[in-house]
Design a protein around this motif. Structure first.
Motif, short mmCIF file in Angstrom:
data_model
loop_
_atom_site.label_atom_id
_atom_site.label_comp_id
_atom_site.label_asym_id
_atom_site.label_seq_id
_atom_site.Cartn_x
_atom_site.Cartn_y
_atom_site.Cartn_z
N PHE A 106 0.84 -1.20 0.00
CA PHE A 106 0.00 0.00 0.00
C PHE A 106 0.87 1.25 0.00
CE2 PHE A 106 -2.05 -3.47 2.27
CZ PHE A 106 -3.20 -3.63 1.51
N GLY A 107 2.11 1.10 -0.38
CA GLY A 107 3.05 2.22 -0.33
C GLY A 107 3.84 2.17 0.95
N LEU A 108 4.85 3.01 1.00
CA LEU A 108 5.80 2.96 2.11
C LEU A 108 5.63 4.13 3.07
CD1 LEU A 108 8.89 2.28 -0.17
CD2 LEU A 108 7.91 0.63 1.44
N ARG A 109 6.01 3.90 4.31
CA ARG A 109 6.14 5.00 5.27
C ARG A 109 7.61 5.44 5.21
NH1 ARG A 109 4.16 1.46 10.13
NH2 ARG A 109 5.66 0.15 9.02
N VAL A 110 7.80 6.67 4.75
CA VAL A 110 9.16 7.14 4.42
C VAL A 110 9.51 8.40 5.22
CG1 VAL A 110 10.67 7.88 2.52
CG2 VAL A 110 8.71 6.41 2.03
N VAL A 111 10.71 8.44 5.76
CA VAL A 111 11.22 9.68 6.37
C VAL A 111 12.44 10.13 5.58
CG1 VAL A 111 12.33 10.69 8.41
CG2 VAL A 111 10.36 9.19 8.70
N ASP A 112 12.47 11.42 5.19
CA ASP A 112 13.61 11.98 4.45
C ASP A 112 14.37 12.94 5.36
OD1 ASP A 112 15.38 13.18 2.71
OD2 ASP A 112 13.90 13.66 1.18
N LEU A 113 15.63 12.63 5.64
CA LEU A 113 16.45 13.45 6.54
C LEU A 113 17.12 14.59 5.77
CD1 LEU A 113 18.32 10.52 8.37
CD2 LEU A 113 16.10 11.52 8.94
N GLY A 114 16.84 15.83 6.15
CA GLY A 114 17.39 16.99 5.43
C GLY A 114 16.75 17.06 4.05
N CYS A 115 15.42 17.11 4.03
CA CYS A 115 14.66 16.94 2.77
C CYS A 115 14.78 18.14 1.84
CB CYS A 115 13.19 16.68 3.07
SG CYS A 115 12.37 18.07 3.90
N GLY A 116 15.27 19.30 2.33
CA GLY A 116 15.34 20.48 1.46
C GLY A 116 13.96 20.83 0.95
N TYR A 117 13.83 21.03 -0.36
CA TYR A 117 12.52 21.36 -0.94
C TYR A 117 11.62 20.13 -1.07
CZ TYR A 117 14.90 25.72 -2.19
OH TYR A 117 15.60 26.90 -2.16
N GLY A 118 12.13 18.97 -0.72
CA GLY A 118 11.29 17.77 -0.67
C GLY A 118 11.07 17.08 -2.00
N SER A 119 11.99 17.28 -2.94
CA SER A 119 11.75 16.76 -4.30
C SER A 119 11.67 15.24 -4.35
CB SER A 119 12.85 17.25 -5.25
OG SER A 119 14.10 16.79 -4.80
N LEU A 120 12.51 14.55 -3.58
CA LEU A 120 12.50 13.08 -3.68
C LEU A 120 11.20 12.50 -3.12
CD1 LEU A 120 13.84 10.43 -4.47
CD2 LEU A 120 15.15 10.49 -2.35
N LEU A 121 10.72 13.08 -2.03
CA LEU A 121 9.45 12.59 -1.47
C LEU A 121 8.32 12.78 -2.49
CD1 LEU A 121 9.60 13.86 2.23
CD2 LEU A 121 9.52 11.47 1.48
N ARG A 122 8.32 13.94 -3.15
CA ARG A 122 7.26 14.17 -4.15
C ARG A 122 7.40 13.22 -5.35
NH1 ARG A 122 7.89 19.16 -2.32
NH2 ARG A 122 9.48 19.66 -3.85
N ARG A 123 8.64 12.93 -5.71
CA ARG A 123 8.84 11.99 -6.82
C ARG A 123 8.26 10.61 -6.44
NH1 ARG A 123 12.03 12.24 -11.20
NH2 ARG A 123 13.28 13.98 -10.40
N LEU A 124 8.56 10.16 -5.22
CA LEU A 124 8.05 8.85 -4.77
C LEU A 124 6.52 8.89 -4.70
CD1 LEU A 124 10.57 8.10 -1.85
CD2 LEU A 124 10.68 7.26 -4.19
N TYR A 125 5.99 10.02 -4.24
CA TYR A 125 4.53 10.19 -4.14
C TYR A 125 3.88 10.06 -5.53
CZ TYR A 125 0.17 12.87 -3.74
OH TYR A 125 -1.14 13.28 -3.82
N LYS A 126 4.48 10.76 -6.52
CA LYS A 126 3.90 10.72 -7.87
C LYS A 126 3.96 9.32 -8.46
CE LYS A 126 5.15 15.50 -8.84
NZ LYS A 126 6.28 16.30 -9.33
N GLU A 127 4.94 8.52 -8.01
CA GLU A 127 5.07 7.14 -8.49
C GLU A 127 4.18 6.18 -7.70
OE1 GLU A 127 7.31 5.56 -10.87
OE2 GLU A 127 7.37 7.62 -11.62
N GLY A 128 3.41 6.70 -6.75
CA GLY A 128 2.53 5.85 -5.95
C GLY A 128 3.29 4.99 -4.95
#
Ligand SMILES: C[S@@+](CC[C@H](N)C(=O)[O-])C[C@H]1O[C@@H](n2cnc3c(N)ncnc32)[C@H](O)[C@@H]1O
Length: 321
Positions: A106-128
Motif C-alpha cells: 500500500f506504499g511505504l512510510r518514508v522519512v527523508d532526513l534533510g529533505c530540502g525542498y522535498g523533491s525526492l518525497l514528491r517523486r516517490l509520491y507521484k510514483e505511488g
C-alpha cells in the motif's frame, strides 16, 4: 498490517522539544547549516541557480548523461538532468529493496532526513510509492518551500514537513519502512552521523531500510587539501564509509552496500561555479555571497578528486546486534 503511525508520539515529541534547542543552537555545527540555508542569498542561490523549478539540489550523475545531452544541453540543463538521474537511481534502489514485486503493498512510510525542498518525497509520491511521507529539515525556509510545493501537487495530506534536526525527530518508534536522505548528513560530521544512525534505528521497523546518498571523505584524504572544505562546512572532520558501516553494524543493521560515483563531485561543483559566475549578479546575489561562493565552489571542484567520496549507501535493520 502496518500501523499508520508517523504521528508525534508523546515521549519522542517532548524529548524533541527540549533537546532541539540544544541541537539547533549548538554552535559547533547544526546551527551553521540552519543559518546558512535560511539566509536570503542561499535561498536565492539554491532556488535560481542550483535547484531551479525542478527543486533539486544535490550532486548529479553526469556519468549517466547521454552524449547528446552532454553535447546539446546548456550547462544549467545538464546540472538539472544529472541531479534528476541521481534521484531516479535512489528511487530505483528504494523500489528494489523496499517494494519487492511479489508482495502486495500500500506504499511505504518514508522519512527523508534533510529533505530540502522535498523533491525526492514528491517523486516517490507521484510514483505511488508513498503511504505516509515525512520530510525533516532544520531550515525554516526549506520547510516553508517544501510545504508550498507539496500543496501544488496535492501531496500535503500524504507528506508532512517537520522543521526539526534529524538528530532528534518526533516520529514514533518502529513506525517507518524506509529512511532516505540525499547529501545532507555531511553537515553534522562523523560523530553526530553515528547519533543519526541510532535515531534511524529507533524509527525503522525491523526489516526496514536506510538508503541515502552522502558526500564523505576518503579514509586517506589529504588533510591540507581537506582543510578548506572543513572550513566551508564548519567541521573539523567529515564522515567516511567506514564510519557509517561500523555505526550501522553496531546498531543492528546488515546487508550493507555502497554504490559510489565520486568523480561526479568535481564536475558538479565546476558546473555550479560556471553558472554562479555567469548569472550570480543577474539573479540578485550579493557581491559578498558571490565571492564566497566562488571560493567555496572552486575548493570543492579542485580538492575533491582523491579526497572526496560520494554515492549511495544502503543497509537493513535486522535487529541482530
Ligand atoms: C544540500 S541540501 C539537500 C536537500 C535535499 N536533500 C535535496 O537533495 O534536494 C542539505 C539540506 O540539509 C538540511 N540540514 C542540514 N543540517 C540538518 C540537520 N541537522 N537536521 C535537518 N536538516 C539539516 C539543510 O537545511 C538542507 O536543506
Amino acid at each position: 498490517m502496518k500501523s499508520n503511525d508517523l504521528s508525534k508520539t508523546g515521549s519522542s515529541h517532548i524529548r524533541c522539544d527540549s533537546l532541539a534547542i540544544f541541537v539547533w543552537f549548538d554552535k559547533s555545527n547544526t546551527s551553521n547549516a540552519k543559518g546558512y540555508y535560511d539566509s536570503d542569498d542561499a535561498q536565492n542561490f539554491y532556488n535560481k541557480i542550483w535547484a531551479g523549478e525542478d527543486e533539486l539540489f544535490h550532486v548529479g550523475r553526469y556519468d549517466l548523461l547521454t552524449s547528446e545531452e552532454k553535447n546539446v544541453f546548456p550547462i544549467e540543463q545538464q546540472i538539472r538532468r544529472a541531479e534528476e538521474l541521481h534521484e531516479l537511481e535512489l528511487m530505483n534502489k528504494i523500489r528494489h529493496y523496499c517494494l519487492p514485486s511479489s508482495e502486495t503493498n500500500f506504499g511505504l512510510r518514508v522519512v527523508d532526513l534533510g529533505c530540502g525542498y522535498g523533491s525526492l518525497l514528491r517523486r516517490l509520491y507521484k510514483e505511488g510509492m508513498i503511504w505516509k511521507g515525512t520530510g525533516v529539515d532544520i531550515s525554516l525556509k526549506m520547510c516553508k518551500e517544501a510545504r508550498k510545493r507539496n500543496q501544488i501537487v496535492a501531496a500535503s495530506n500524504t507528506i508532512e514537513i517537520l522543521e526539526q534536526s534529524y538528530l532528534q525527530i518526533s516520529v514514533g518508534n518502529e513506525s517507518v519502512d524506509v529512511v532516505i536522505s540525499m547529501d545532507s548528513l555531511l553537515h553534522v560530521g562523523p560523530e553526530r552521523q553515528r547519533a543519526v544512525i541510532k535515531e534511524v534505528y529507533r524509527m525503522l521497523r525491523p526489516g526496514g531500510w536506510m538508503i541515502f546518498s552522502d558526500i564523505m571523505q576518503n579514509d586517506n584524504a589529504d588533510s591540507n587539501e581537506m582543510q578548506p572544505i572543513y572550513d566551508r562546512l564548519n567541521l573539523s572532520n567529515m564522515g567516511t564509509i567506514s564510519n557509517y558501516k561500523s555505526a550501522l553494524e553496531e546498531n543492528g543493521f546488515a546487508n550493507f552496500t555502497t554504490d559510489l560515483h565520486s568523480d561526479n563531485i568535481s564536475k558538479h561543483y565546476g558546473h555550479v561555479l560556471d553558472i554562479t559566475q555567469k548569472k550570480g549578479h543577474e539573479i540578485g546575489l550579493s557581491d559578498t555571497y558571490i565571492k564566497k561562493a566562488e571560493v567555496g565552489l572552486k575548493v570543492w571542484k579542485e580538492n575533491s578528486p582523491g579526497n572526496i567520496v560520494w554515492g549511495i549507501i544502503a543497509a537493513q535493520k535486522t535487529n541482530k546486534i
